[in-house]
Design an enzyme around this catalytic site. Structure first.
Site, PDB file in Angstrom:
ATOM      1  N   HIS A 129       1.424   2.286   4.125  1.00 23.47           N
ATOM      2  CA  HIS A 129       0.420   3.149   4.255  1.00 23.47           C
ATOM      3  C   HIS A 129       0.507   4.020   5.567  1.00 23.47           C
ATOM      4  O   HIS A 129       0.755   3.366   6.397  1.00 23.47           O
ATOM      5  CB  HIS A 129      -0.901   2.765   4.145  1.00 23.47           C
ATOM      6  CG  HIS A 129      -2.163   3.964   3.876  1.00 23.47           C
ATOM      7  ND1 HIS A 129      -2.538   4.885   4.701  1.00 23.47           N
ATOM      8  CD2 HIS A 129      -2.807   4.213   2.648  1.00 23.47           C
ATOM      9  CE1 HIS A 129      -3.427   5.492   4.369  1.00 23.47           C
ATOM     10  NE2 HIS A 129      -3.507   5.119   3.048  1.00 23.47           N
ATOM     11  N   ASP A 171      -0.440  -0.485  -4.671  1.00 20.84           N
ATOM     12  CA  ASP A 171      -1.727  -0.286  -5.225  1.00 20.84           C
ATOM     13  C   ASP A 171      -1.765   1.143  -5.906  1.00 20.84           C
ATOM     14  O   ASP A 171      -2.456   1.596  -6.591  1.00 20.84           O
ATOM     15  CB  ASP A 171      -2.566  -0.004  -4.001  1.00 20.84           C
ATOM     16  CG  ASP A 171      -2.527   0.862  -2.761  1.00 20.84           C
ATOM     17  OD1 ASP A 171      -1.207   1.314  -2.898  1.00 20.84           O
ATOM     18  OD2 ASP A 171      -3.196   1.459  -2.177  1.00 20.84           O
ATOM     19  N   ASN A 172      -0.647   1.984  -5.546  1.00 19.89           N
ATOM     20  CA  ASN A 172      -0.396   3.162  -6.229  1.00 19.89           C
ATOM     21  C   ASN A 172       1.237   3.728  -5.868  1.00 19.89           C
ATOM     22  O   ASN A 172       1.825   2.824  -5.076  1.00 19.89           O
ATOM     23  CB  ASN A 172      -1.434   4.207  -5.856  1.00 19.89           C
ATOM     24  CG  ASN A 172      -1.616   4.407  -4.340  1.00 19.89           C
ATOM     25  OD1 ASN A 172      -2.900   4.073  -3.895  1.00 19.89           O
ATOM     26  ND2 ASN A 172      -0.724   4.899  -3.309  1.00 19.89           N
ATOM     27  N   HIS A 205     -11.329  -2.334   1.813  1.00 25.37           N
ATOM     28  CA  HIS A 205     -11.306  -0.658   1.288  1.00 25.37           C
ATOM     29  C   HIS A 205     -12.011  -0.512  -0.193  1.00 25.37           C
ATOM     30  O   HIS A 205     -11.646   0.219  -0.880  1.00 25.37           O
ATOM     31  CB  HIS A 205      -9.934  -0.037   1.140  1.00 25.37           C
ATOM     32  CG  HIS A 205     -10.206   1.348   1.403  1.00 25.37           C
ATOM     33  ND1 HIS A 205      -9.033   2.254   1.565  1.00 25.37           N
ATOM     34  CD2 HIS A 205     -11.218   2.210   1.782  1.00 25.37           C
ATOM     35  CE1 HIS A 205      -9.520   3.543   1.909  1.00 25.37           C
ATOM     36  NE2 HIS A 205     -10.949   3.320   1.991  1.00 25.37           N
ATOM     37  N   CYS A 257      -5.730   4.049  -3.753  1.00 19.51           N
ATOM     38  CA  CYS A 257      -6.218   2.831  -3.341  1.00 19.51           C
ATOM     39  C   CYS A 257      -7.515   2.156  -4.021  1.00 19.51           C
ATOM     40  O   CYS A 257      -7.348   0.956  -4.316  1.00 19.51           O
ATOM     41  CB  CYS A 257      -6.428   2.929  -1.846  1.00 19.51           C
ATOM     42  SG  CYS A 257      -6.830   1.553  -0.974  1.00 19.51           S
ATOM     43  N   ASP A 278       0.950  -1.185   0.180  1.00 25.08           N
ATOM     44  CA  ASP A 278      -0.058   0.011   0.130  1.00 25.08           C
ATOM     45  C   ASP A 278       0.848   1.319   0.071  1.00 25.08           C
ATOM     46  O   ASP A 278       1.600   1.382   1.042  1.00 25.08           O
ATOM     47  CB  ASP A 278      -0.749   0.178   1.383  1.00 25.08           C
ATOM     48  CG  ASP A 278      -2.189   0.755   1.204  1.00 25.08           C
ATOM     49  OD1 ASP A 278      -1.806   1.922   0.594  1.00 25.08           O
ATOM     50  OD2 ASP A 278      -3.069   0.554   1.687  1.00 25.08           O
ATOM     51  N   ASP A 279       0.637   2.078  -1.119  1.00 25.59           N
ATOM     52  CA  ASP A 279       1.420   3.358  -1.030  1.00 25.59           C
ATOM     53  C   ASP A 279       3.144   3.238  -1.222  1.00 25.59           C
ATOM     54  O   ASP A 279       3.771   3.987  -0.790  1.00 25.59           O
ATOM     55  CB  ASP A 279       1.393   4.158   0.151  1.00 25.59           C
ATOM     56  CG  ASP A 279      -0.249   4.969   0.046  1.00 25.59           C
ATOM     57  OD1 ASP A 279      -0.753   4.394  -0.854  1.00 25.59           O
ATOM     58  OD2 ASP A 279      -0.489   5.620   0.974  1.00 25.59           O
ATOM     59  N   LYS A 308       1.601   9.698  -5.460  1.00 30.61           N
ATOM     60  CA  LYS A 308       0.278   8.960  -5.028  1.00 30.61           C
ATOM     61  C   LYS A 308      -0.708  10.058  -5.653  1.00 30.61           C
ATOM     62  O   LYS A 308      -0.386  11.331  -5.312  1.00 30.61           O
ATOM     63  CB  LYS A 308       0.282   8.705  -3.832  1.00 30.61           C
ATOM     64  CG  LYS A 308      -1.131   8.129  -3.380  1.00 30.61           C
ATOM     65  CD  LYS A 308      -1.391   7.684  -1.798  1.00 30.61           C
ATOM     66  CE  LYS A 308      -2.616   7.688  -1.517  1.00 30.61           C
ATOM     67  NZ  LYS A 308      -3.081   7.048  -0.010  1.00 30.61           N
ATOM     68  N   LYS A 326      -6.097  -5.406   4.078  1.00 33.69           N
ATOM     69  CA  LYS A 326      -6.883  -4.497   3.754  1.00 33.69           C
ATOM     70  C   LYS A 326      -7.797  -4.247   2.555  1.00 33.69           C
ATOM     71  O   LYS A 326      -7.405  -4.822   1.662  1.00 33.69           O
ATOM     72  CB  LYS A 326      -6.099  -3.197   3.645  1.00 33.69           C
ATOM     73  CG  LYS A 326      -6.698  -1.798   3.219  1.00 33.69           C
ATOM     74  CD  LYS A 326      -5.842  -0.757   3.011  1.00 33.69           C
ATOM     75  CE  LYS A 326      -6.610   0.499   2.954  1.00 33.69           C
ATOM     76  NZ  LYS A 326      -5.578   1.579   2.403  1.00 33.69           N
TER      77      LYS A 326
END
Length: 461
Positions: free
Chosen positions: A211, A270-271, A126, A70, A32-33, A286, A124
């Site tokens: 994240h 995810d990004n 989301h 995300c 994540d991130d 991001k 996660k």
């Protein structure tokens, strides 16, 4: 007796064929991130030895695209469809969001479950939280552990909901002590160890790390990166190392159970990262449609199928994982809602070109989106993401006031880049290549015409 020996000979002779015909396990690991430059195989000062080993033993996907934030990325993966198809293209879900990934969408977990797989998610979610019909166990997953939104790594309290617990096993609140990333990896390893040998497994591990809020597993983990880094970057580094160590425990479980040799493992983010993360040599962070916001560090490995040391520079997209996974699982790709993703196994195993004529990077409005076709990329009204006024040379952030943002948005701008010659997107060729701008704009407009209005606007009272 003669017949018995003949039968034994035939079984032994056919054993490799029988084994190769067995459905592979599929493990998808999602950070994540995570910044493109924050992994060891891209020369980072952050240590990721387990993922580096995976990279050496499989393929590095150097032009692998996700969405700028995300929720849209996760929807794209789970459905195999661009988020514009479902109205999930605009932003992340918030605590007050009364919508989620539409229930008519068939998920990759649905498809693999129907193909005979055990399906599990550890991490996660989301993509829908306001009603249990949108939770993982209602969307094709047999087993789930993790959180629906974003959490504190230690308390597991939702930082959108003023301290409400957001940690659940199969839809029920559960109190567990420990660092979120570690718990997610441990649960994933446990899922692997208890999986029956004769039943294939689909395991989705969307890690909490890296994240925010930036929380390392310990002070010692941060200290291990100092004094070569400031405290903020050292904390990010320790957070990513925890993700890598979690991947290592998952790989160990696959090895211990004898499942590794017939397991496809895919890893990506995810990004793009946000400061103190790094995306260089790509531009921005991001939330941006420049490469730094959407080009993810990505890997794929499958012993005996993907050649070790492979480097793939063909443009691919996270929507491609759905049809790729389902096809190797022997599942059906026939469904009511058409897929945007394409089977990329020939790219991974045979060096075939990308199956895409173009890739939609996102489409929000007529003047807010991006598309790639071959080496060319058109971006409309681009911004540098979480730090629109960042100095890309130093990484220093400057706030962009509302007036400046309004002025930027009121003057739509089309930029054209050749990513082969200019991966950092420093030379806008729109003025010099008006016909190429027109060609890409026509393709973009066709996607936009088919787009569903963002659900967050549809659900406003």
């Amino acid at each position: 007796m003669k017949h018995i020996f003949l039968l034994l000979y035939l079984v032994l002779a056919l054993e490799p064929t029988l084994l190769s015909a067995a459905k592979p396990d599929i493990v998808f690991l999602l950070a994540d991130d995570l910044g493109n430059a924050d992994v060891g195989w891209h020369g980072s000062d952050i240590r990721t030895p387990n993922l580096d080993k995976l990279a050496a033993g499989g393929a590095k996907l150097e032009h692998f695209y996700v969405l700028p934030v995300c929720t849209p990325t996760r929807v794209a993966f789970l459905t195999g469809r661009y988020p514009i198809r479902s109205g999930m293209q605009l932003n992340v879900l918030r605590q007050q969001s009364k919508y989620g990934m539409p229930l008519e969408e068939r998920t990759v977990a649905n498809a693999l479950h129907d193909a005979g797989y055990t399906t599990a998610i550890c991490g996660k979610w989301h993509v829908g939280h306001f009603d249990k019909a949108y939770w993982p166990n209602a969307r094709g997953f047999d087993h789930s552990l993790g959180h629906l939104e974003g959490i504190d790594y230690f308390t597991h309290h939702n930082y959108f909901k003023n301290g409400e617990l957001d940690w659940r096993r199969n839809g029920e609140d559960v109190v567990e002590e420990g660092y979120a990333t570690t718990l997610e990896a441990n649960e994933a390893a446990a899922v692997i160890r208890r999986q029956p040998k004769d039943k294939p497994l689909f395991l989705y591990v969307p890690f909490t790390g890296v994240h925010g809020p930036l929380q390392a597993p310990s002070k010692e983990a941060v200290a291990a990166y100092q004094p070569s880094m400031n405290e903020q970057r050292a904390t990010l580094a320790a957070t990513m190392t925890a993700v890598d160590e979690g991947c290592g425990r998952i790989f160990a479980a696959l090895d211990e159970t004898g499942r590794r040799e017939n397991t496809l493992i895919v890893f990506c983010s995810d990004n793009g990262g946000m400061p103190p993360g790094r995306n260089l040599p790509y531009r921005a962070f991001k939330s941006s449609l420049y490469e730094g916001g959407i080009r993810s560090p990505a890997l794929a490995a499958w012993p005996g199928h993907i050649k070790p040391g492979t480097v793939i520079t063909e443009p691919l997209h996270i929507v491609d994982l759905f049809p790729t996974f389902v096809k190797i699982a022997g599942g059906s790709l026939e469904q009511k809602l058409p897929l945007d993703g394409r089977d990329i196994m020939p790219v991974l195993t045979e060096g075939k070109p990308s199956p895409h004529e173009d890739i939609l990077l996102n489409a929000i409005t007529a003047n807010d989106g991006a598309i790639r076709m071959g080496d060319w990329k058109l971006i409309l009204n681009g911004n540098d993401g979480v730090t629109p006024s960042v100095d890309l040379a130093t990484g220093e952030r400057k706030k962009e006031g509302r007036k400046a943002k309004k002025e930027r948005r009121s003057e739509p701008k089309a930029e054209l880049f050749n990513l082969r010659d200019d991966p950092g997107e420093t030379k806008d060729l729109a003025a010099a290549q008006p016909e190429k701008v027109k060609e890409l704009r026509q393709r973009y407009d066709a996607y936009l015409k088919a787009a569903v209005k963002p659900l967050q606007f549809q659900n406003r009272k």
